[in-house]
Design an enzyme around this catalytic site. Structure first.
Site, PDB file in Angstrom:
ATOM      1  N   SER A 167       0.823  -1.215   0.000  1.00 21.65           N
ATOM      2  CA  SER A 167       0.000   0.000   0.000  1.00 21.65           C
ATOM      3  C   SER A 167       0.850   1.255   0.000  1.00 21.65           C
ATOM      4  O   SER A 167       0.343   2.337  -0.280  1.00 21.65           O
ATOM      5  CB  SER A 167      -0.864   0.039   1.265  1.00 21.65           C
ATOM      6  N   HIS A 185      -0.756  -2.634  -7.400  1.00 18.67           N
ATOM      7  CA  HIS A 185      -1.554  -2.335  -6.197  1.00 18.67           C
ATOM      8  C   HIS A 185      -3.040  -2.472  -6.518  1.00 18.67           C
ATOM      9  O   HIS A 185      -3.641  -1.591  -7.133  1.00 18.67           O
ATOM     10  CB  HIS A 185      -1.203  -0.915  -5.730  1.00 18.67           C
ATOM     11  N   GLU A 193      -3.382   0.194  -9.369  1.00 15.23           N
ATOM     12  CA  GLU A 193      -2.397   1.286  -9.396  1.00 15.23           C
ATOM     13  C   GLU A 193      -1.038   0.643  -9.687  1.00 15.23           C
ATOM     14  O   GLU A 193      -0.595  -0.226  -8.926  1.00 15.23           O
ATOM     15  CB  GLU A 193      -2.399   1.982  -8.023  1.00 15.23           C
ATOM     16  N   ASN A 198      -3.048   6.011  -1.533  1.00 16.06           N
ATOM     17  CA  ASN A 198      -3.022   6.125  -0.073  1.00 16.06           C
ATOM     18  C   ASN A 198      -2.478   7.455   0.428  1.00 16.06           C
ATOM     19  O   ASN A 198      -2.693   7.816   1.578  1.00 16.06           O
ATOM     20  CB  ASN A 198      -2.263   4.955   0.535  1.00 16.06           C
TER      21      ASN A 198
HETATM   22  C1  LIG Z   1      -5.503   0.312   1.614  1.00 16.68           C
HETATM   23  C2  LIG Z   1      -5.042   0.230   0.211  1.00 16.68           C
HETATM   24  O1  LIG Z   1      -3.815   0.056  -0.015  1.00 16.68           O
HETATM   25  C3  LIG Z   1      -5.902   0.434  -0.951  1.00 16.68           C
HETATM   26  C4  LIG Z   1      -7.368   0.103  -0.824  1.00 16.68           C
HETATM   27  O2  LIG Z   1      -7.802  -0.932  -1.246  1.00 16.68           O
HETATM   28  S1  LIG Z   1      -8.301   1.242  -0.033  1.00 16.68           S
HETATM   29  C5  LIG Z   1      -9.927   0.549  -0.074  1.00 16.68           C
HETATM   30  C6  LIG Z   1     -10.574   0.764  -1.418  1.00 16.68           C
HETATM   31  N1  LIG Z   1     -11.932   0.253  -1.365  1.00 16.68           N
HETATM   32  C7  LIG Z   1     -12.969   1.022  -1.071  1.00 16.68           C
HETATM   33  O3  LIG Z   1     -12.847   2.219  -0.877  1.00 16.68           O
HETATM   34  C8  LIG Z   1     -14.274   0.296  -0.980  1.00 16.68           C
HETATM   35  C9  LIG Z   1     -15.413   1.223  -0.681  1.00 16.68           C
HETATM   36  N2  LIG Z   1     -16.655   0.469  -0.718  1.00 16.68           N
HETATM   37  C10 LIG Z   1     -17.297   0.175  -1.876  1.00 16.68           C
HETATM   38  O4  LIG Z   1     -16.895   0.581  -2.958  1.00 16.68           O
HETATM   39  C11 LIG Z   1     -18.549  -0.624  -1.781  1.00 16.68           C
HETATM   40  O5  LIG Z   1     -19.049  -0.564  -0.470  1.00 16.68           O
HETATM   41  C12 LIG Z   1     -18.332  -2.123  -2.177  1.00 16.68           C
HETATM   42  C13 LIG Z   1     -17.879  -2.205  -3.635  1.00 16.68           C
HETATM   43  C14 LIG Z   1     -17.304  -2.810  -1.275  1.00 16.68           C
HETATM   44  C15 LIG Z   1     -19.639  -2.857  -1.991  1.00 16.68           C
HETATM   45  O6  LIG Z   1     -20.588  -2.363  -2.913  1.00 16.68           O
HETATM   46  P1  LIG Z   1     -22.043  -1.859  -2.521  1.00 16.68           P
HETATM   47  O7  LIG Z   1     -22.644  -1.286  -3.733  1.00 16.68           O
HETATM   48  O8  LIG Z   1     -21.916  -1.032  -1.311  1.00 16.68           O
HETATM   49  O9  LIG Z   1     -22.925  -3.061  -2.259  1.00 16.68           O
HETATM   50  P2  LIG Z   1     -22.986  -4.095  -1.104  1.00 16.68           P
HETATM   51  O10 LIG Z   1     -24.419  -4.376  -1.024  1.00 16.68           O
HETATM   52  O11 LIG Z   1     -22.253  -3.702   0.138  1.00 16.68           O
HETATM   53  O12 LIG Z   1     -22.174  -5.258  -1.770  1.00 16.68           O
HETATM   54  C16 LIG Z   1     -22.498  -5.698  -3.063  1.00 16.68           C
HETATM   55  C17 LIG Z   1     -22.495  -7.179  -3.062  1.00 16.68           C
HETATM   56  O13 LIG Z   1     -21.138  -7.627  -3.286  1.00 16.68           O
HETATM   57  C18 LIG Z   1     -20.852  -8.639  -2.363  1.00 16.68           C
HETATM   58  N3  LIG Z   1     -19.444  -8.733  -2.093  1.00 16.68           N
HETATM   59  C19 LIG Z   1     -18.694  -8.013  -1.225  1.00 16.68           C
HETATM   60  N4  LIG Z   1     -17.422  -8.420  -1.279  1.00 16.68           N
HETATM   61  C20 LIG Z   1     -17.368  -9.414  -2.188  1.00 16.68           C
HETATM   62  C21 LIG Z   1     -16.348 -10.236  -2.688  1.00 16.68           C
HETATM   63  N5  LIG Z   1     -15.082 -10.124  -2.245  1.00 16.68           N
HETATM   64  N6  LIG Z   1     -16.655 -11.165  -3.624  1.00 16.68           N
HETATM   65  C22 LIG Z   1     -17.898 -11.299  -4.079  1.00 16.68           C
HETATM   66  N7  LIG Z   1     -18.927 -10.568  -3.658  1.00 16.68           N
HETATM   67  C23 LIG Z   1     -18.667  -9.626  -2.722  1.00 16.68           C
HETATM   68  C24 LIG Z   1     -21.656  -8.274  -1.142  1.00 16.68           C
HETATM   69  O14 LIG Z   1     -21.815  -9.408  -0.321  1.00 16.68           O
HETATM   70  C25 LIG Z   1     -22.955  -7.807  -1.752  1.00 16.68           C
HETATM   71  O15 LIG Z   1     -23.773  -8.919  -2.061  1.00 16.68           O
HETATM   72  P3  LIG Z   1     -25.395  -8.825  -1.924  1.00 16.68           P
HETATM   73  O16 LIG Z   1     -25.788  -7.844  -2.964  1.00 16.68           O
HETATM   74  O17 LIG Z   1     -25.816 -10.223  -2.236  1.00 16.68           O
HETATM   75  O18 LIG Z   1     -25.650  -8.392  -0.530  1.00 16.68           O
HETATM   76  N1  LIG Z   2      -6.299  -4.380   3.314  1.00 12.89           N
HETATM   77  C1  LIG Z   2      -6.412  -3.595   2.255  1.00 12.89           C
HETATM   78  O1  LIG Z   2      -7.453  -2.948   2.051  1.00 12.89           O
HETATM   79  C2  LIG Z   2      -5.287  -3.493   1.292  1.00 12.89           C
HETATM   80  C3  LIG Z   2      -4.052  -3.999   1.604  1.00 12.89           C
HETATM   81  N2  LIG Z   2      -3.031  -3.900   0.680  1.00 12.89           N
HETATM   82  C4  LIG Z   2      -1.726  -4.446   0.984  1.00 12.89           C
HETATM   83  O2  LIG Z   2      -1.762  -5.851   0.736  1.00 12.89           O
HETATM   84  C5  LIG Z   2      -0.896  -6.522   1.655  1.00 12.89           C
HETATM   85  C6  LIG Z   2      -1.672  -7.580   2.425  1.00 12.89           C
HETATM   86  O3  LIG Z   2      -2.728  -6.952   3.129  1.00 12.89           O
HETATM   87  P1  LIG Z   2      -3.987  -7.785   3.653  1.00 12.89           P
HETATM   88  O4  LIG Z   2      -4.346  -8.849   2.681  1.00 12.89           O
HETATM   89  O5  LIG Z   2      -5.006  -6.797   4.052  1.00 12.89           O
HETATM   90  O6  LIG Z   2      -3.370  -8.467   4.965  1.00 12.89           O
HETATM   91  P2  LIG Z   2      -3.822  -9.793   5.735  1.00 12.89           P
HETATM   92  O7  LIG Z   2      -3.357  -9.623   7.128  1.00 12.89           O
HETATM   93  O8  LIG Z   2      -5.270 -10.069   5.462  1.00 12.89           O
HETATM   94  O9  LIG Z   2      -2.998 -10.940   4.986  1.00 12.89           O
HETATM   95  C7  LIG Z   2      -1.608 -11.070   4.970  1.00 12.89           C
HETATM   96  C8  LIG Z   2      -1.309 -12.555   4.813  1.00 12.89           C
HETATM   97  O10 LIG Z   2       0.061 -12.785   4.535  1.00 12.89           O
HETATM   98  C9  LIG Z   2       0.570 -13.744   5.477  1.00 12.89           C
HETATM   99  N3  LIG Z   2       2.003 -13.584   5.675  1.00 12.89           N
HETATM  100  C10 LIG Z   2       2.654 -12.824   6.581  1.00 12.89           C
HETATM  101  N4  LIG Z   2       3.995 -12.959   6.432  1.00 12.89           N
HETATM  102  C11 LIG Z   2       4.178 -13.827   5.401  1.00 12.89           C
HETATM  103  C12 LIG Z   2       5.319 -14.372   4.757  1.00 12.89           C
HETATM  104  N5  LIG Z   2       6.569 -14.066   5.136  1.00 12.89           N
HETATM  105  N6  LIG Z   2       5.144 -15.214   3.706  1.00 12.89           N
HETATM  106  C13 LIG Z   2       3.913 -15.548   3.300  1.00 12.89           C
HETATM  107  N7  LIG Z   2       2.778 -15.064   3.872  1.00 12.89           N
HETATM  108  C14 LIG Z   2       2.909 -14.210   4.914  1.00 12.89           C
HETATM  109  C15 LIG Z   2      -0.246 -13.451   6.704  1.00 12.89           C
HETATM  110  O11 LIG Z   2      -0.107 -14.447   7.654  1.00 12.89           O
HETATM  111  P3  LIG Z   2      -0.154 -13.977   9.228  1.00 12.89           P
HETATM  112  O12 LIG Z   2      -1.597 -13.963   9.582  1.00 12.89           O
HETATM  113  O13 LIG Z   2       0.654 -15.026   9.913  1.00 12.89           O
HETATM  114  O14 LIG Z   2       0.508 -12.637   9.353  1.00 12.89           O
HETATM  115  C16 LIG Z   2      -1.634 -13.320   6.092  1.00 12.89           C
HETATM  116  O15 LIG Z   2      -2.214 -14.565   5.790  1.00 12.89           O
HETATM  117  C17 LIG Z   2      -0.256  -5.441   2.544  1.00 12.89           C
HETATM  118  O16 LIG Z   2       0.957  -5.041   1.969  1.00 12.89           O
HETATM  119  C18 LIG Z   2      -1.288  -4.304   2.445  1.00 12.89           C
HETATM  120  O17 LIG Z   2      -0.741  -3.049   2.692  1.00 12.89           O
HETATM  121  C19 LIG Z   2      -3.206  -3.347  -0.560  1.00 12.89           C
HETATM  122  C20 LIG Z   2      -4.430  -2.871  -0.929  1.00 12.89           C
HETATM  123  C21 LIG Z   2      -5.563  -2.858  -0.004  1.00 12.89           C
END
Ligand SMILES: CC(=O)CC(=O)SCCNC(=O)CCNC(=O)[C@H](O)C(C)(C)COP(=O)(O)OP(=O)(O)OC[C@H]1O[C@@H](n2cnc3c(N)ncnc32)[C@H](O)[C@@H]1OP(=O)(O)O
Ligand SMILES: NC(=O)C1=CN([C@@H]2O[C@H](COP(=O)(O)OP(=O)(O)OC[C@H]3O[C@@H](n4cnc5c(N)ncnc54)[C@H](OP(=O)(O)O)[C@@H]3O)[C@@H](O)[C@H]2O)C=CC1
Length: 279
Positions: A115, A136, A148, A186
């Site tokens: 991330s 990403h 990304e 992010n």
């Molecule tokens: C941290 C990082 O490094 C980067 C990141 O990823 S940051 C996070 C980025 N993501 C976001 O910002 C997500 C924001 N949320 C959303 O866009 C929406 O809430 C969402 C797309 C997750 C869900 O869509 P929604 O229109 O709100 O509908 P919602 O009713 O909640 O879900 C739609 C359906 O998809 C399903 N669904 C959710 N996750 C699912 C998955 N992984 N696989 C299959 N289906 C899934 C839900 O169960 C739901 O099913 P039902 O219609 O049967 O209830």
């Molecule tokens: N969460 C999010 O929304 C997003 C996350 N990311 C990035 O994706 C990556 C994973 O995040 P996320 O899936 O949420 O994290 P989770 O905690 O759900 O999953 C990480 C997994 O990797 C395992 N793990 C840890 N160390 C090792 C290793 N050395 N070798 C193999 N597997 C290992 C963990 O095991 P254990 O439980 O033992 O630690 C766990 O099963 C991070 O870099 C995060 O920043 C990117 C986009 C969105």
């Protein structure tokens, strides 16, 4: 194409699932069999849901049939592309890429789903910086349109093209940026989530009101506290630390409440409790 995924957590599982849905043969690795079993079960549930809704032409069994689960890194030797999705900690990722660089065939491309951690530093540890890139995906991977793509300092044009093509074959839209802390996604998203947490700490409003104001007022699909829980509070804290350190500006200081919740083991949805409780 043989597609490798490291980490069977929420992101690794989602990436592996979408790769298999796209027709690739997929190898998924995690450190313990129980994480693989949990990852496989989550993928099965997601595929079943998509199939029920008519959004998956094949049956879940056929898609799962293209996936192999392993605890051995050596199983990545023949991969054309390996995407890493393990914990957001630079030291752990660096050590992994040091090993992986010696295992995967020399023409294979290595990618990180990090991330925020510098792609250039991870690329150096892999020993193949030209064939290393940030790929990403967004959470939840099966539903989100973006990948990304982050070019490290020495990423080749050929590697960037290959990864963009692969993302498109997975039904995603790739957009490119350069290697700066937090990239684009992010750097912009996470300070907003951190500020929402700071609002909770300062008592500006209760958490439902903060989420509601952003959902109804800005048309965000999830409120910021719900989204932070969904991402994982440990991951949010790691990203804020990278932004704070990497950009050197106190405007990126992690909220003390975020830090305290992670110390307390309240990691959000994945631990069962964060700002909200999950059964
Ligand atoms: C941290 C990082 O490094 C980067 C990141 O990823 S940051 C996070 C980025 N993501 C976001 O910002 C997500 C924001 N949320 C959303 O866009 C929406 O809430 C969402 C797309 C997750 C869900 O869509 P929604 O229109 O709100 O509908 P919602 O009713 O909640 O879900 C739609 C359906 O998809 C399903 N669904 C959710 N996750 C699912 C998955 N992984 N696989 C299959 N289906 C899934 C839900 O169960 C739901 O099913 P039902 O219609 O049967 O209830
Ligand atoms: N969460 C999010 O929304 C997003 C996350 N990311 C990035 O994706 C990556 C994973 O995040 P996320 O899936 O949420 O994290 P989770 O905690 O759900 O999953 C990480 C997994 O990797 C395992 N793990 C840890 N160390 C090792 C290793 N050395 N070798 C193999 N597997 C290992 C963990 O095991 P254990 O439980 O033992 O630690 C766990 O099963 C991070 O870099 C995060 O920043 C990117 C986009 C969105």
């Amino acid at each position: 194409m043989l597609f490798g995924v490291i980490g069977a957590g929420q992101m690794g599982g989602g990436i592996a699932q979408v790769a298999a849905q796209s027709g690739f043969d997929v190898v998924v690795q995690d450190v313990r069999q129980e994480f693989l079993d949990r990852g496989r079960a989550n993928i099965g549930k997601s595929l079943a849901k998509l199939h029920e809704k008519g959004r998956l032409a094949e049956t879940p069994e056929v898609v799962l049939g293209r996936m192999r689960f392993t605890t051995a890194l050596e199983d990545f030797a023949g991969c054309d592309l390996v995407v890493e999705a393990i914990v957001e900690q630079e030291a752990v990722k660096t050590e992994l890429f040091r090993s992986l660089g010696c295992i995967v065939k020399p023409e294979g491309v290595l990618a990180s789903n990090t991330s925020s951690i510098p792609i250039t530093a991870l690329a150096t540890s892999s020993g193949r910086p030209e064939r290393f890139i940030g790929m990403h995906f967004m959470n939840p991977v099966p539903l989100m349109g973006l990948v990304e793509v982050i070019r490290g300092y020495r990423t080749s044009d050929e590697t960037a093209r290959f990864v963009m093509d692969t993302a498109e074959q997975m039904g995603k839209t790739p957009l490119t940026c350069n290697d700066f802390p937090g990239f684009v996604s992010n750097r912009i998203l996470m300070p907003m989530l951190n500020e929402a947490i700071q609002c909770v700490m300062e008592g500006v409003a209760d958490k439902e009101a903060i989420d509601g104001i952003m959902r109804l007022g800005m048309n965000h699909p999830m409120g910021p506290l719900t989204l932070a829980d969904f991402i994982g509070l440990d991951t949010c804290l790691s990203i804020m630390e990278v932004l704070h350190q990497g950009l050197g500006d106190d405007k990126y200081r992690p909220s003390p409440l975020l830090r305290k919740m992670v110390q307390a083991g309240l990691l959000g949805r994945k631990s069962g409790e964060g700002f909200y409780r999950y059964d």
